[in-house]
Design a protein around this motif. Sequence first.
Motif, mmCIF file in Angstrom:
data_model
loop_
_atom_site.group_PDB
_atom_site.id
_atom_site.type_symbol
_atom_site.label_atom_id
_atom_site.label_comp_id
_atom_site.label_asym_id
_atom_site.label_seq_id
_atom_site.Cartn_x
_atom_site.Cartn_y
_atom_site.Cartn_z
ATOM 1 N N VAL A 180 57.752 36.088 -9.573
ATOM 2 C CA VAL A 180 56.987 35.730 -8.695
ATOM 3 C C VAL A 180 55.497 36.761 -9.117
ATOM 4 C CG1 VAL A 180 56.375 36.993 -6.473
ATOM 5 C CG2 VAL A 180 58.719 35.923 -7.187
ATOM 6 N N HIS A 181 54.387 36.310 -8.669
ATOM 7 C CA HIS A 181 52.889 36.618 -8.959
ATOM 8 C C HIS A 181 52.574 36.448 -10.330
ATOM 9 C CE1 HIS A 181 52.901 38.465 -5.226
ATOM 10 N NE2 HIS A 181 53.966 39.382 -5.418
ATOM 11 N N HIS A 205 59.799 39.958 -9.532
ATOM 12 C CA HIS A 205 58.446 40.412 -9.351
ATOM 13 C C HIS A 205 57.992 40.618 -10.756
ATOM 14 C CE1 HIS A 205 59.799 40.892 -5.154
ATOM 15 N NE2 HIS A 205 58.607 40.350 -4.898
ATOM 16 N N ASP A 247 54.774 36.121 0.848
ATOM 17 C CA ASP A 247 55.083 37.281 0.522
ATOM 18 C C ASP A 247 55.356 38.291 1.832
ATOM 19 O OD1 ASP A 247 55.397 39.687 -0.680
ATOM 20 O OD2 ASP A 247 53.672 39.550 -2.024
ATOM 21 N N HIS A 305 59.306 33.124 -1.484
ATOM 22 C CA HIS A 305 59.347 34.470 -1.534
ATOM 23 C C HIS A 305 58.577 34.873 -0.282
ATOM 24 C CE1 HIS A 305 56.361 37.635 -3.217
ATOM 25 N NE2 HIS A 305 57.185 38.318 -3.071
#
Length: 433
Positions: free
Chosen positions: A236-237, A210, A288, A62
Amino acid sequence: MRTLITGGIVVSMDPAVGDLARGDVLIEDGVIVEVAARVDAPDAEVIDATGTIVLPGFVDNHRHSWQTAFRGAGADWTFPEWAAAMHGTVKPHYEPEDVYAGTLLGRLEALHSGVTTMLDWYHVAGSHAHEDAAVAALRDAPGRSIFCLGAGWGTPDPVDADLRRVRAELPGDGLVTMAVGLRGPEDTGMAMLARELELAAELGLRTSLHIASDGTRRPIADLREHNLLRDTTTYVHATGITDEELRMLADADASVSISPDVELKMGFGSPMTGRALAAGLRPTLSVDDVPSVAGDMFSTMRTAFAVQRGLDGGLRSRDLLEFTTVDAARSCGLGERAGSLTPGKDADLILLRADDLTVFPVTDPVATVVSAGHPGLVDTVLVAGRVVKRDGVLVDVDLAALRTRLLESRDRIAKAAGVPLDGTWRPRGDQDR
């Protein structure tokens, strides 16, 4: 087409192969065929790995490389400020050439620091020419890359035609392949997300999304209620997600990509590394964006390690190295091809200087890489058996010309956007992302 890497400290990341205090790796036609303490291959080209640590190349699943031209500009930004700056202020002024320059330099930077596989999360939007420029840049960089095509944030229109068009150009049998960058339901609604997932499945593509929560929402539970959790999606995250929702992701056999430096600096909250593990997930790590943080996986591992150890004393060095090799490769659908020095896998590997004064003497190679590693140690990089960095220098890359292109791109965009480049740029953080 036979290459013998000989005499290095081998960290295979494959339990069946193990680690070797002194080992050889034999490569034939781009594929690892043998890993052992001694390999007899008199007809092979020899790479002397004496004084190095030999390990699989890192996998970053990512990264938004189109932003490379504004490296360091956002070190002090919050997330709303970053969104206002990169998406609201400079992105409208990106031309295809700017996308190409940023993507190429960003991919080369990653390769230079040992990232042999990188998922490039594209959300510049713009035009077909912008998309083609990003793909061309990834093809011109000699790494294994995944072009993750996503629409710009807040773009409600269907992306079917774009996905089909680019998929036709990236059939999946080369070093540059494709994934789908999903828009969240907050941008497009559940029906559009379902449509994008269905199209990705039709095209045989993995997806990346995300996702986060401020504590008032349950986005993973909402996705499960609509039957939209997939084992082919990397989330993501996932900051702010409840333990129950993390277990939902584990039950779905999904992946989580954690960007610890960005998450901490931009105010996302603590990285979910330990909680994801406790829920039955194997976390992966990613950079990122480089306007805000460093672009190497050494820094990323070190931040994730220190934060989790500070919270609960958990994790060991090998965990972090697994997150950035075997686990990350699996999250990209490349578990059978990359992530470990396993006979039968592609020869994506790196040689790190073990005699550099910043790491010498190497007592525990895994702990050394995680606790003290840095890009300056990356001596040699191979992708599919091809040497793309040798003696600390990228092979057949005109960096002087590329640096000039990137500076010209940055200066043109900054002038058009009316932003200063003297360190005083503080964007308003009240724009929608």
